[in-house]
Design an enzyme around this catalytic site. Structure first.
Site, PDB file in Angstrom:
ATOM      1  N   ALA A  93       0.868  -1.170   0.000  1.00  0.00           N
ATOM      2  CA  ALA A  93       0.000   0.000   0.000  1.00  0.00           C
ATOM      3  C   ALA A  93       0.909   1.224   0.000  1.00  0.00           C
ATOM      4  O   ALA A  93       2.038   1.176   0.506  1.00  0.00           O
ATOM      5  CB  ALA A  93      -0.870  -0.008   1.256  1.00  0.00           C
ATOM      6  N   GLY A 132       0.652  -4.986   1.293  1.00  0.00           N
ATOM      7  CA  GLY A 132      -0.527  -5.114   0.429  1.00  0.00           C
ATOM      8  C   GLY A 132      -0.220  -5.843  -0.874  1.00  0.00           C
ATOM      9  O   GLY A 132      -1.115  -6.455  -1.467  1.00  0.00           O
ATOM     10  N   GLU A 149      -0.464  -9.352  -0.062  1.00  0.00           N
ATOM     11  CA  GLU A 149      -1.884  -9.670   0.170  1.00  0.00           C
ATOM     12  C   GLU A 149      -2.659  -9.794  -1.141  1.00  0.00           C
ATOM     13  O   GLU A 149      -3.552 -10.646  -1.261  1.00  0.00           O
ATOM     14  CB  GLU A 149      -2.509  -8.600   1.075  1.00  0.00           C
ATOM     15  N   GLU A 156       4.258  -4.933   7.841  1.00  0.00           N
ATOM     16  CA  GLU A 156       3.446  -3.882   8.465  1.00  0.00           C
ATOM     17  C   GLU A 156       3.896  -3.551   9.885  1.00  0.00           C
ATOM     18  O   GLU A 156       3.877  -2.387  10.291  1.00  0.00           O
ATOM     19  CB  GLU A 156       1.955  -4.285   8.472  1.00  0.00           C
TER      20      GLU A 156
HETATM   21  N1  CAA Z   1       4.607   3.273  -0.675  1.00  0.00           N
HETATM   22  C1  CAA Z   1       5.016   4.426  -1.222  1.00  0.00           C
HETATM   23  N2  CAA Z   1       6.184   4.566  -1.872  1.00  0.00           N
HETATM   24  C2  CAA Z   1       6.978   3.492  -1.944  1.00  0.00           C
HETATM   25  C3  CAA Z   1       6.629   2.257  -1.384  1.00  0.00           C
HETATM   26  C4  CAA Z   1       5.372   2.165  -0.742  1.00  0.00           C
HETATM   27  N3  CAA Z   1       4.916   1.011  -0.218  1.00  0.00           N
HETATM   28  N4  CAA Z   1       7.625   1.389  -1.616  1.00  0.00           N
HETATM   29  C5  CAA Z   1       8.571   2.058  -2.287  1.00  0.00           C
HETATM   30  N5  CAA Z   1       8.176   3.319  -2.485  1.00  0.00           N
HETATM   31  C6  CAA Z   1       8.900   4.392  -3.176  1.00  0.00           C
HETATM   32  C7  CAA Z   1      10.025   4.916  -2.312  1.00  0.00           C
HETATM   33  O1  CAA Z   1       9.548   5.853  -1.373  1.00  0.00           O
HETATM   34  C8  CAA Z   1      10.912   5.528  -3.386  1.00  0.00           C
HETATM   35  O2  CAA Z   1      10.370   6.777  -3.754  1.00  0.00           O
HETATM   36  P1  CAA Z   1      11.290   8.128  -3.730  1.00  0.00           P
HETATM   37  O3  CAA Z   1      12.352   7.843  -4.761  1.00  0.00           O
HETATM   38  O4  CAA Z   1      10.325   9.183  -4.114  1.00  0.00           O
HETATM   39  O5  CAA Z   1      11.862   8.229  -2.343  1.00  0.00           O
HETATM   40  C9  CAA Z   1      10.747   4.581  -4.578  1.00  0.00           C
HETATM   41  O6  CAA Z   1       9.536   3.870  -4.341  1.00  0.00           O
HETATM   42  C10 CAA Z   1      11.875   3.571  -4.715  1.00  0.00           C
HETATM   43  O7  CAA Z   1      12.009   2.917  -3.466  1.00  0.00           O
HETATM   44  P2  CAA Z   1      13.407   2.841  -2.672  1.00  0.00           P
HETATM   45  O8  CAA Z   1      14.280   3.976  -3.028  1.00  0.00           O
HETATM   46  O9  CAA Z   1      13.068   2.629  -1.239  1.00  0.00           O
HETATM   47  O10 CAA Z   1      14.002   1.506  -3.352  1.00  0.00           O
HETATM   48  P3  CAA Z   1      14.990   0.455  -2.674  1.00  0.00           P
HETATM   49  O11 CAA Z   1      15.402  -0.464  -3.757  1.00  0.00           O
HETATM   50  O12 CAA Z   1      16.050   1.147  -1.892  1.00  0.00           O
HETATM   51  O13 CAA Z   1      14.088  -0.348  -1.625  1.00  0.00           O
HETATM   52  C11 CAA Z   1      12.102  -1.504  -0.901  1.00  0.00           C
HETATM   53  C12 CAA Z   1      13.006  -1.141  -2.093  1.00  0.00           C
HETATM   54  C13 CAA Z   1      12.855  -2.447   0.035  1.00  0.00           C
HETATM   55  C14 CAA Z   1      10.893  -2.233  -1.500  1.00  0.00           C
HETATM   56  C15 CAA Z   1      11.686  -0.232  -0.128  1.00  0.00           C
HETATM   57  O14 CAA Z   1      11.174   0.720  -1.074  1.00  0.00           O
HETATM   58  C16 CAA Z   1      10.637  -0.454   0.902  1.00  0.00           C
HETATM   59  O15 CAA Z   1      10.919  -0.946   1.970  1.00  0.00           O
HETATM   60  N6  CAA Z   1       9.374  -0.073   0.581  1.00  0.00           N
HETATM   61  C17 CAA Z   1       8.286  -0.186   1.518  1.00  0.00           C
HETATM   62  C18 CAA Z   1       7.735  -1.594   1.522  1.00  0.00           C
HETATM   63  C19 CAA Z   1       6.663  -1.749   2.568  1.00  0.00           C
HETATM   64  O16 CAA Z   1       6.881  -1.550   3.747  1.00  0.00           O
HETATM   65  N7  CAA Z   1       5.460  -2.137   2.093  1.00  0.00           N
HETATM   66  C20 CAA Z   1       4.326  -2.400   2.943  1.00  0.00           C
HETATM   67  C21 CAA Z   1       3.474  -1.188   3.088  1.00  0.00           C
HETATM   68  S1  CAA Z   1       2.292  -1.384   4.390  1.00  0.00           S
HETATM   69  C22 CAA Z   1       0.947  -2.082   3.666  1.00  0.00           C
HETATM   70  O17 CAA Z   1       0.989  -2.537   2.533  1.00  0.00           O
HETATM   71  C23 CAA Z   1      -0.287  -2.102   4.544  1.00  0.00           C
HETATM   72  C24 CAA Z   1      -1.343  -3.039   4.154  1.00  0.00           C
HETATM   73  O18 CAA Z   1      -1.332  -4.213   4.540  1.00  0.00           O
HETATM   74  C25 CAA Z   1      -2.469  -2.606   3.379  1.00  0.00           C
END
Ligand code: CAA
Length: 255
Positions: free
Chosen positions: A63, A108, A111, A131
Site C-alpha cells: 500500500a 498489500g 496480500e 506492516e
Molecule cells: N509506498 C510508497 N512509496 C513506496 C513504497 C510504498 N509502499 N515502496 C517504495 N516506495 C517508493 C520509495 O519511497 C521511493 O520513492 P522516492 O524515490 O520518491 O523516495 C521509490 O519507491 C523507490 O524505493 P526505494 O528507493 O526505497 O528503493 P529500494 O530499492 O532502496 O528499496 C524496498 C526497495 C525495500 C521495496 C523499499 O522501497 C521499501 O521498503 N518499501 C516499503 C515496503 C513496505 O513496507 N510495504 C508495505 C506497506 S504497508 C501495507 O501494505 C499495509 C497493508 O497491509 C495494506
C-alpha cells in the site's frame, strides 16, 4: 492510468505500471485494478487472468505509505476496505487469476498475491508482511489468507517478524507455487494458463468456488475484524512514528 491491459490467446494480462513507486497501490490504482479485473471477468474472450508488475524489481511494494501517512482512523477504514474489496474481486473470480510475481511483493502486494489463485514467482521475488515495522498490521487480508495458504505457524512468523523471504523460502512454505527465472516468468505463467484453458471453464469456476468456501464462512468476519484493527492503529503514536520514519528515510523508534 496505472494498469496496462492486454489479451493474448484468451489470457488477459494486467500489468501494474507505477515504476517510480515500485508499483505501490494508492486508492486510484486500487479502483482501477478492481475495474480491470471485473472487465476481464466480463470479457468472454478471456479464460485466465495474469496479474503482474511492470519492470524487473517489483510486483507491488505494498500500500502507498505516503498516502497512509495522511490517513485518520475513518479514512484508514475506507482505504482498508477498498484494498479488501479488490482482493475479494480477485479471489471470487470464476476465471483463475495467476499472480506472476516479478520482484517485491510486500505488505498489500503480498496480500494481493495471496488473493490470486496461483502464485508463480521469479527467482528474484521477495515476499514480506512488513506492516509491524510501520506500526501497522496487514489490512488487505494478510491475517486471514496467509495462514490458510502457508499454515498458522509460518504466517505468525512472517507477520510478527515482518522480515523478507526469498523465492526459494516462499516456495518451501507453499506461498509460491512455482519459481522461474525472471525472463521466463510470463511465458511459463502463460504456458500454465494454456493448460487451464484446455479444461472445462464451468468446472474450473465451480472448483474455485468450492475451494474458497472450504475455508469456511468466517473470512468476511475475519476481514471485518482485521480492517477495524488496521484503522484503530491510525490513532496511535506507533503508527504515526512508523509511517513518518519511512518517509523521512530513518529507522522507526517504537520504544
Ligand atoms: N509506498 C510508497 N512509496 C513506496 C513504497 C510504498 N509502499 N515502496 C517504495 N516506495 C517508493 C520509495 O519511497 C521511493 O520513492 P522516492 O524515490 O520518491 O523516495 C521509490 O519507491 C523507490 O524505493 P526505494 O528507493 O526505497 O528503493 P529500494 O530499492 O532502496 O528499496 C524496498 C526497495 C525495500 C521495496 C523499499 O522501497 C521499501 O521498503 N518499501 C516499503 C515496503 C513496505 O513496507 N510495504 C508495505 C506497506 S504497508 C501495507 O501494505 C499495509 C497493508 O497491509 C495494506
Amino acid at each position: 492510468m496505472f494498469i496496462k491491459k492486454e489479451i493474448k490467446n484468451q489470457i488477459g494480462i494486467l500489468t501494474i505500471d507505477r515504476p517510480d513507486a515500485l508499483n505501490a497501490m494508492n486508492p486510484d490504482i486500487l479502483k482501477e485494478m478492481d475495474q480491470a479485473v471485473k472487465g476481464m471477468i466480463a470479457d468472454e474472450s478471456v479464460g485466465v487472468i495474469i496479474l503482474t508488475g511492470a519492470g524487473e524489481k517489483a510486483f507491488i511494494a505494498g500500500a502507498d505509505i505516503k498516502v497512509m501517512q495522511q490517513l485518520d482512523k475513518r479514512a484508514a477504514l475506507e482505504f482498508g476496505k477498498l484494498g479488501q474489496e479488490v482482493t475479494m474481486t480477485i479471489e471470487d473470480s470464476p476465471k483463475p487469476v495467476i499472480a506472476a510475481v516479478n520482484g517485491f511483493a510486500l505488505g498489500g502486494g503480498c496480500e494481493i498475491a495471496l488473493s490470486c489463485h496461483l502464485r508463480f514467482v521469479s527467482e528474484n521475488a521477495i515476499f514480506a508482511q512488513p506492516e509491524v515495522k510501520l506500526g501497522l498490521i496487514p489490512g488487505w487480508g494478510g491475517t486471514q489468507r496467509l495462514p490458510r495458504i502457508v499454515g498458522k505457524g509460518n504466517a505468525i512468523e512472517l507477520i510478527i517478524g515482518g522480515h523478507m523471504i526469498n523465492a526459494d523460502e516462499a516456495h518451501r512454505i507453499g506461498l509460491a507455487n512455482k519459481v522461474f527465472p525472471l525472463n521466463d516468468l510470463l511465458e511459463e505463467s502463460m504456458k500454465f494458463a494454456k493448460i487451464i484453458l484446455g479444461n472445462g471453464p464451468n468446472c474450473i469456476a465451480e472448483s474455485l468456488h468450492c475451494i474458497n468456501e472450504s475455508a469456511g464462512h468466517s473470512l468476511i468476519d475475519g476481514l471485518n475484524m482485521e480492517v477495524d484493527s488496521f484503522s484503530q492503529l491510525f490513532e496511535t503514536d506507533e503508527t504515526t512514528e512508523g509511517l513518518t520514519a519511512f518517509v523521512e528515510k530513518r529507522k522507526a523508534n517504537f520504544r
